[in-house]
Scaffold this motif. Structure first.
Motif, PDB file in Angstrom:
ATOM      1  N   GLN A 172     -12.332   8.807   0.753  1.00 60.53           N
ATOM      2  CA  GLN A 172     -13.072   7.544   0.899  1.00 60.53           C
ATOM      3  C   GLN A 172     -12.498   6.448   0.020  1.00 60.53           C
ATOM      4  O   GLN A 172     -12.475   5.275   0.406  1.00 60.53           O
ATOM      5  CB  GLN A 172     -14.544   7.761   0.528  1.00 60.53           C
ATOM      6  N   ALA A 173     -12.054   6.853  -1.160  1.00 61.61           N
ATOM      7  CA  ALA A 173     -11.550   5.871  -2.122  1.00 61.61           C
ATOM      8  C   ALA A 173     -10.083   5.517  -1.891  1.00 61.61           C
ATOM      9  O   ALA A 173      -9.527   4.681  -2.620  1.00 61.61           O
ATOM     10  CB  ALA A 173     -11.726   6.418  -3.544  1.00 61.61           C
ATOM     11  N   GLY A 174      -9.454   6.141  -0.893  1.00 61.70           N
ATOM     12  CA  GLY A 174      -8.059   5.845  -0.596  1.00 61.70           C
ATOM     13  C   GLY A 174      -7.068   6.560  -1.488  1.00 61.70           C
ATOM     14  O   GLY A 174      -5.882   6.228  -1.498  1.00 61.70           O
ATOM     15  N   ARG A 175      -7.565   7.556  -2.242  1.00 63.49           N
ATOM     16  CA  ARG A 175      -6.673   8.287  -3.154  1.00 63.49           C
ATOM     17  C   ARG A 175      -6.024   9.504  -2.495  1.00 63.49           C
ATOM     18  O   ARG A 175      -4.994   9.997  -2.972  1.00 63.49           O
ATOM     19  CB  ARG A 175      -7.455   8.753  -4.386  1.00 63.49           C
ATOM     20  N   ALA A 176      -6.635  10.006  -1.431  1.00 55.26           N
ATOM     21  CA  ALA A 176      -6.130  11.233  -0.803  1.00 55.26           C
ATOM     22  C   ALA A 176      -6.405  11.190   0.688  1.00 55.26           C
ATOM     23  O   ALA A 176      -7.240  10.413   1.172  1.00 55.26           O
ATOM     24  CB  ALA A 176      -6.792  12.462  -1.430  1.00 55.26           C
ATOM     25  N   TYR A 177      -5.697  12.036   1.398  1.00 52.07           N
ATOM     26  CA  TYR A 177      -5.957  12.201   2.822  1.00 52.07           C
ATOM     27  C   TYR A 177      -5.563  13.613   3.228  1.00 52.07           C
ATOM     28  O   TYR A 177      -4.929  14.352   2.465  1.00 52.07           O
ATOM     29  CB  TYR A 177      -5.207  11.160   3.655  1.00 52.07           C
ATOM     30  N   PHE A 178      -5.982  13.996   4.412  1.00 49.34           N
ATOM     31  CA  PHE A 178      -5.576  15.277   4.980  1.00 49.34           C
ATOM     32  C   PHE A 178      -5.285  15.050   6.449  1.00 49.34           C
ATOM     33  O   PHE A 178      -5.522  13.958   6.978  1.00 49.34           O
ATOM     34  CB  PHE A 178      -6.659  16.354   4.769  1.00 49.34           C
ATOM     35  N   LYS A 179      -4.730  16.033   7.094  1.00 54.63           N
ATOM     36  CA  LYS A 179      -4.367  15.911   8.495  1.00 54.63           C
ATOM     37  C   LYS A 179      -5.036  17.011   9.314  1.00 54.63           C
ATOM     38  O   LYS A 179      -5.489  18.005   8.762  1.00 54.63           O
ATOM     39  CB  LYS A 179      -2.850  16.034   8.675  1.00 54.63           C
ATOM     40  N   VAL A 180      -5.067  16.814  10.629  1.00 55.44           N
ATOM     41  CA  VAL A 180      -5.444  17.911  11.515  1.00 55.44           C
ATOM     42  C   VAL A 180      -4.211  18.782  11.692  1.00 55.44           C
ATOM     43  O   VAL A 180      -3.162  18.302  12.120  1.00 55.44           O
ATOM     44  CB  VAL A 180      -5.913  17.405  12.895  1.00 55.44           C
ATOM     45  N   TYR A 181      -4.334  20.034  11.332  1.00 54.92           N
ATOM     46  CA  TYR A 181      -3.221  20.956  11.518  1.00 54.92           C
ATOM     47  C   TYR A 181      -3.493  21.842  12.725  1.00 54.92           C
ATOM     48  O   TYR A 181      -4.376  22.694  12.687  1.00 54.92           O
ATOM     49  CB  TYR A 181      -3.009  21.801  10.263  1.00 54.92           C
ATOM     50  N   ARG A 182      -2.755  21.607  13.799  1.00 53.40           N
ATOM     51  CA  ARG A 182      -2.905  22.395  15.018  1.00 53.40           C
ATOM     52  C   ARG A 182      -2.383  23.810  14.781  1.00 53.40           C
ATOM     53  O   ARG A 182      -1.273  23.992  14.287  1.00 53.40           O
ATOM     54  CB  ARG A 182      -2.149  21.750  16.179  1.00 53.40           C
ATOM     55  N   GLN A 183      -3.180  24.782  15.128  1.00 56.65           N
ATOM     56  CA  GLN A 183      -2.823  26.168  14.833  1.00 56.65           C
ATOM     57  C   GLN A 183      -1.817  26.747  15.841  1.00 56.65           C
ATOM     58  O   GLN A 183      -1.014  27.596  15.481  1.00 56.65           O
ATOM     59  CB  GLN A 183      -4.090  27.038  14.815  1.00 56.65           C
TER      60      GLN A 183
END
Length: 229
Positions: free
Chosen positions: A193-204
């Motif tokens: 939310q604070a713009g410090r981190a992100y993640f991705k959708v990892y397709r299995q």
């Protein structure tokens, strides 16, 4: 004039770790769970959190059945096929959780969220978190099952005091591990939310479940075609 309190960010309100724990435990406490799919919440995010949990519960039960030693090989093979199916569904639900969260957090273009190449809208400088929020929730679901099963061990009346004491010690450790996962989940959401981190959708891309990619299934299909089947 007194300053008004700053409202809590909407996503933090939406996804509290304790809410995940409460949902998992409430569903496990229902005698109709996991057979009754009508227990799944209607809200999209919580529907998929619960769907992930349901498939983990079904998978857990099949894993127990697959370890029987007094049944035929055909029954164990059926358990294995069911395990593969529930594992695929569990991963699919995890991906849906991540898609919904990433869209709500503004970290992915909504129109592309369900594709194999989502368009990132991550702010510059944000660090990539290797584990996704959905995968943490998936691990919390498995921990809920372990807590539930270990708590049942502490209530047994057909075992000695040493078994009960050992189970109580393990239960405390499992509950701490689940709490740790919950803290990590909230920290990741807050950082995103604070713009410090992100993640991705990892397709299995579970190739063993796909007849187009599993080499043994491809071989069977070729043999059947050659026989005119």
């Amino acid at each position: 004039m007194r300053a008004q309190p700053v409202p809590e960010p909407a996503m933090t309100q939406l996804l509290r770790a304790q809410s995940v724990v409460d949902l998992h435990d409430t569903l496990l406490a229902s005698p109709a769970w996991p057979a009754d799919a009508s227990l799944l919440p209607a809200d999209p995010l919580w529907h998929w959190v619960a769907t992930n949990h349901r498939n983990n519960c079904l998978l857990w039960a099949e894993e127990d059945l697959a370890r029987r030693t007094t049944v035929g090989a055909e029954e164990i093979a059926a358990n294995k096929r069911a395990i593969d199916g529930f594992n695929q569904a569990r991963n699919d639900a995890t991906e849906r959780v991540d898609e919904i969260l990433l869209t709500a957090l503004g970290l992915v273009d909504a129109a592309s969220a369900r594709t194999n190449a989502p368009v990132s809208t991550v702010p510059p400088g944000a660090r990539l978190n290797s584990e996704t929020a959905g995968s943490i929730i998936d691990r919390m679901s498995i921990m809920a099952l372990k807590v539930h099963a270990m708590r049942a061990q502490t209530l047994r009346t057909d075992v000695d005091a040493e078994h009960i004491a050992s189970s109580q010690e393990k239960l405390a450790r499992l509950e701490q591990q689940r709490a740790d996962l919950g803290s990590c989940l909230e920290a990741l959401i807050a950082d995103a939310q604070a713009g410090r981190a992100y993640f991705k959708v990892y397709r299995q891309f579970k190739m063993y479940n796909d007849p187009r990619f599993n080499p043994e299934l491809v071989k069977e299909a070729r043999q059947s075609k050659a026989r005119g089947g």
